[in-house]
Design a protein around this motif. Structure first.
Motif, PDB file in Angstrom:
ATOM      1  N   ASP A 150       0.936  -1.119   0.035  1.00 17.65           N
ATOM      2  CA  ASP A 150      -0.007  -0.070   0.153  1.00 17.65           C
ATOM      3  C   ASP A 150       1.178   1.134  -0.079  1.00 17.65           C
ATOM      4  O   ASP A 150       2.202   1.290   0.290  1.00 17.65           O
ATOM      5  CB  ASP A 150      -0.941   0.101   1.144  1.00 17.65           C
ATOM      6  CG  ASP A 150      -2.157   1.022   1.155  1.00 17.65           C
ATOM      7  OD1 ASP A 150      -2.274   1.378   0.187  1.00 17.65           O
ATOM      8  OD2 ASP A 150      -2.978   0.862   1.985  1.00 17.65           O
ATOM      9  N   ASN A 151       0.265   2.352  -0.377  1.00 20.98           N
ATOM     10  CA  ASN A 151       1.201   3.685  -0.518  1.00 20.98           C
ATOM     11  C   ASN A 151       1.442   4.301   0.824  1.00 20.98           C
ATOM     12  O   ASN A 151       2.644   4.741   1.132  1.00 20.98           O
ATOM     13  CB  ASN A 151       0.511   4.519  -1.248  1.00 20.98           C
ATOM     14  CG  ASN A 151       0.455   4.306  -2.592  1.00 20.98           C
ATOM     15  OD1 ASN A 151      -0.737   3.702  -2.983  1.00 20.98           O
ATOM     16  ND2 ASN A 151       1.349   4.441  -3.516  1.00 20.98           N
ATOM     17  N   THR A 152       0.554   4.163   1.819  1.00 16.54           N
ATOM     18  CA  THR A 152       0.594   4.605   3.142  1.00 16.54           C
ATOM     19  C   THR A 152       0.964   3.418   4.083  1.00 16.54           C
ATOM     20  O   THR A 152      -0.048   2.540   4.257  1.00 16.54           O
ATOM     21  CB  THR A 152      -0.407   5.662   3.697  1.00 16.54           C
ATOM     22  OG1 THR A 152      -0.734   6.599   2.793  1.00 16.54           O
ATOM     23  CG2 THR A 152      -0.214   6.017   4.924  1.00 16.54           C
ATOM     24  N   GLN A 153       1.853   3.445   4.777  1.00  8.51           N
ATOM     25  CA  GLN A 153       2.228   2.286   5.730  1.00  8.51           C
ATOM     26  C   GLN A 153       2.119   2.760   7.168  1.00  8.51           C
ATOM     27  O   GLN A 153       2.657   3.697   7.577  1.00  8.51           O
ATOM     28  CB  GLN A 153       3.749   1.797   5.506  1.00  8.51           C
ATOM     29  CG  GLN A 153       4.134   1.440   4.140  1.00  8.51           C
ATOM     30  CD  GLN A 153       3.472  -0.129   3.884  1.00  8.51           C
ATOM     31  OE1 GLN A 153       3.383  -0.896   4.977  1.00  8.51           O
ATOM     32  NE2 GLN A 153       2.868  -0.332   2.759  1.00  8.51           N
ATOM     33  N   TYR A 154       1.152   1.689   7.817  1.00  4.58           N
ATOM     34  CA  TYR A 154       1.246   1.681   9.154  1.00  4.58           C
ATOM     35  C   TYR A 154       2.271   0.891   9.912  1.00  4.58           C
ATOM     36  O   TYR A 154       3.035   0.399   9.075  1.00  4.58           O
ATOM     37  CB  TYR A 154      -0.170   1.269   9.752  1.00  4.58           C
ATOM     38  CG  TYR A 154      -1.157   2.132   9.144  1.00  4.58           C
ATOM     39  CD1 TYR A 154      -1.963   3.080  10.038  1.00  4.58           C
ATOM     40  CD2 TYR A 154      -1.946   1.836   7.968  1.00  4.58           C
ATOM     41  CE1 TYR A 154      -2.872   3.814   9.691  1.00  4.58           C
ATOM     42  CE2 TYR A 154      -2.984   2.749   7.341  1.00  4.58           C
ATOM     43  CZ  TYR A 154      -3.522   3.749   8.304  1.00  4.58           C
ATOM     44  OH  TYR A 154      -4.379   4.411   7.852  1.00  4.58           O
ATOM     45  N   GLN A 155       2.523   1.243  11.071  1.00  2.00           N
ATOM     46  CA  GLN A 155       3.747   0.310  11.820  1.00  2.00           C
ATOM     47  C   GLN A 155       3.732  -0.997  11.590  1.00  2.00           C
ATOM     48  O   GLN A 155       4.715  -1.652  11.483  1.00  2.00           O
ATOM     49  CB  GLN A 155       3.563   0.809  13.244  1.00  2.00           C
ATOM     50  CG  GLN A 155       4.456   2.248  13.457  1.00  2.00           C
ATOM     51  CD  GLN A 155       5.766   2.294  13.167  1.00  2.00           C
ATOM     52  OE1 GLN A 155       6.641   1.398  13.246  1.00  2.00           O
ATOM     53  NE2 GLN A 155       6.411   3.647  13.072  1.00  2.00           N
ATOM     54  N   ASP A 196       1.700  11.032   7.349  1.00  2.00           N
ATOM     55  CA  ASP A 196       2.719  11.604   6.388  1.00  2.00           C
ATOM     56  C   ASP A 196       2.643  10.845   4.957  1.00  2.00           C
ATOM     57  O   ASP A 196       2.166   9.837   4.733  1.00  2.00           O
ATOM     58  CB  ASP A 196       3.915  11.432   6.920  1.00  2.00           C
ATOM     59  CG  ASP A 196       4.980  11.727   5.843  1.00  2.00           C
ATOM     60  OD1 ASP A 196       4.774  12.966   5.271  1.00  2.00           O
ATOM     61  OD2 ASP A 196       6.002  11.134   5.595  1.00  2.00           O
ATOM     62  N   THR A 197       2.652  12.016   3.947  1.00  4.78           N
ATOM     63  CA  THR A 197       2.450  11.477   2.510  1.00  4.78           C
ATOM     64  C   THR A 197       3.331  11.715   1.549  1.00  4.78           C
ATOM     65  O   THR A 197       3.452  11.728   0.433  1.00  4.78           O
ATOM     66  CB  THR A 197       1.149  11.867   2.083  1.00  4.78           C
ATOM     67  OG1 THR A 197       1.070  13.289   1.888  1.00  4.78           O
ATOM     68  CG2 THR A 197      -0.013  11.337   2.768  1.00  4.78           C
ATOM     69  N   THR A 198       4.619  12.263   2.192  1.00  8.73           N
ATOM     70  CA  THR A 198       5.729  12.751   1.445  1.00  8.73           C
ATOM     71  C   THR A 198       6.307  11.737   0.590  1.00  8.73           C
ATOM     72  O   THR A 198       6.837  11.743  -0.476  1.00  8.73           O
ATOM     73  CB  THR A 198       6.927  13.280   2.495  1.00  8.73           C
ATOM     74  OG1 THR A 198       7.144  12.336   3.534  1.00  8.73           O
ATOM     75  CG2 THR A 198       6.539  14.628   3.208  1.00  8.73           C
ATOM     76  N   ARG A 199       6.223  10.345   1.031  1.00  9.52           N
ATOM     77  CA  ARG A 199       6.797   9.315   0.224  1.00  9.52           C
ATOM     78  C   ARG A 199       5.603   8.398  -0.366  1.00  9.52           C
ATOM     79  O   ARG A 199       5.709   7.140  -0.817  1.00  9.52           O
ATOM     80  CB  ARG A 199       7.863   8.396   1.076  1.00  9.52           C
ATOM     81  CG  ARG A 199       8.865   8.802   1.656  1.00  9.52           C
ATOM     82  CD  ARG A 199       9.813   9.213   0.472  1.00  9.52           C
ATOM     83  NE  ARG A 199      10.991   9.931   0.982  1.00  9.52           N
ATOM     84  CZ  ARG A 199      12.143  10.225   0.284  1.00  9.52           C
ATOM     85  NH1 ARG A 199      11.920  10.021  -1.362  1.00  9.52           N
ATOM     86  NH2 ARG A 199      13.178  11.017   0.510  1.00  9.52           N
ATOM     87  N   PHE A 200       4.445   9.001  -0.690  1.00 12.07           N
ATOM     88  CA  PHE A 200       3.434   8.436  -1.136  1.00 12.07           C
ATOM     89  C   PHE A 200       3.579   7.599  -2.668  1.00 12.07           C
ATOM     90  O   PHE A 200       2.870   6.585  -2.417  1.00 12.07           O
ATOM     91  CB  PHE A 200       2.286   9.342  -1.226  1.00 12.07           C
ATOM     92  CG  PHE A 200       0.840   8.916  -1.691  1.00 12.07           C
ATOM     93  CD1 PHE A 200       0.066   8.287  -0.609  1.00 12.07           C
ATOM     94  CD2 PHE A 200       0.186   8.636  -2.921  1.00 12.07           C
ATOM     95  CE1 PHE A 200      -1.218   7.511  -0.933  1.00 12.07           C
ATOM     96  CE2 PHE A 200      -0.858   7.894  -3.279  1.00 12.07           C
ATOM     97  CZ  PHE A 200      -1.780   7.496  -2.246  1.00 12.07           C
ATOM     98  N   GLY A 201       4.334   8.104  -3.170  1.00  6.65           N
ATOM     99  CA  GLY A 201       4.487   7.553  -4.627  1.00  6.65           C
ATOM    100  C   GLY A 201       5.472   6.246  -4.597  1.00  6.65           C
ATOM    101  O   GLY A 201       5.793   5.564  -5.447  1.00  6.65           O
TER     102      GLY A 201
END
Length: 214
Positions: free
Chosen positions: A133-138, A192-197
């Motif tokens: 997934d693009n956004t990773q939870y811990q 945070d979405t700075t590394r979304f891609g």
């Protein structure tokens, strides 16, 4: 109680059980696991897509025969991420690319590595490539690190979908072993979405080794 490995937010619902008829109708049994003398089936529905691990032995619930689910993988056929388009043909010819949107594992089986076995069964036995997934939870981050560090079946890579290049983004493709790539180059932890891609890719290690040897 099922526990979402990716974190406590956005909880997905894991079916508690499947009927034998539902498994026969909608799923393919792609692997078997034996743990402490008990058998489990890894099942995959390519059309939806979805995957799960269920107890092989049938139990009765309110008089109805059911296979109890102990783990589930929520998947999506993914050729685009937001405004970024991933060409499957460009990176992986004739291979299905599935994005992992959530992993649910019953607490007692988390230490048994059932999530990793789900990933491995799909990649090795079903010939798919899995994308994070693009956004990773811990929890999701820890699982991908564990797979990268310990799996003997899978190779993990880091792909920047914005540029369409694998790390280190110079035309080469470096295997991630759980610590070999700086954390700040990979993770975009919620919110945070700075590394979304940036996503992680799991592929068949034997195929990668064969390509590397040619």
């Amino acid at each position: 109680m099922p526990v979402l490995i990716r974190g406590d937010s956005n909880m997905i619902v894991m079916p508690l059980s499947y009927s034998p008829a539902a498994i026969e109708r909608s799923f393919q049994v792609v692997d078997e696991i034996t743990l402490a003398g008990k058998r489990f089936l890894v099942i995959f529905d390519k059309q939806t897509p979805r995957a799960a691990i269920v107890k092989a032995d049938i139990e009765e619930i309110d008089g109805v025969a059911r296979h109890i689910a102990v783990a589930m993988l929520e998947l999506a056929n993914q050729k685009s991420i937001g405004d970024n388009v991933i060409s499957v043909e460009r990176f992986w010819e004739e291979t299905d690319l599935l994005q992992v949107e959530g992993v649910c594992v019953e607490r007692r089986y988390q230490e048994a590595g059932f999530a990793t076995r789900l990933y491995e069964a799909l990649v090795i036995n079903c010939g798919v490539i899995l994308m994070s997934d693009n956004t990773q939870y811990q929890g999701g981050k820890a699982l991908w690190q564990k797979i990268a560090r310990e799996s003997k079946e899978l190779s993990v890579f880091v792909l920047d979908t914005d540029s369409g290049r694998f790390y280190p983004y110079d035309g080469t493709k470096v295997i991630y072993d759980g610590s070999s790539i700086p954390e700040e180059k990979i993770w975009s932890e919620h919110p945070d979405t700075t590394r979304f891609g940036v996503v992680l890719i799991a592929e068949d290690k034997k195929k990668i080794d064969k390509l590397a040897s040619n």
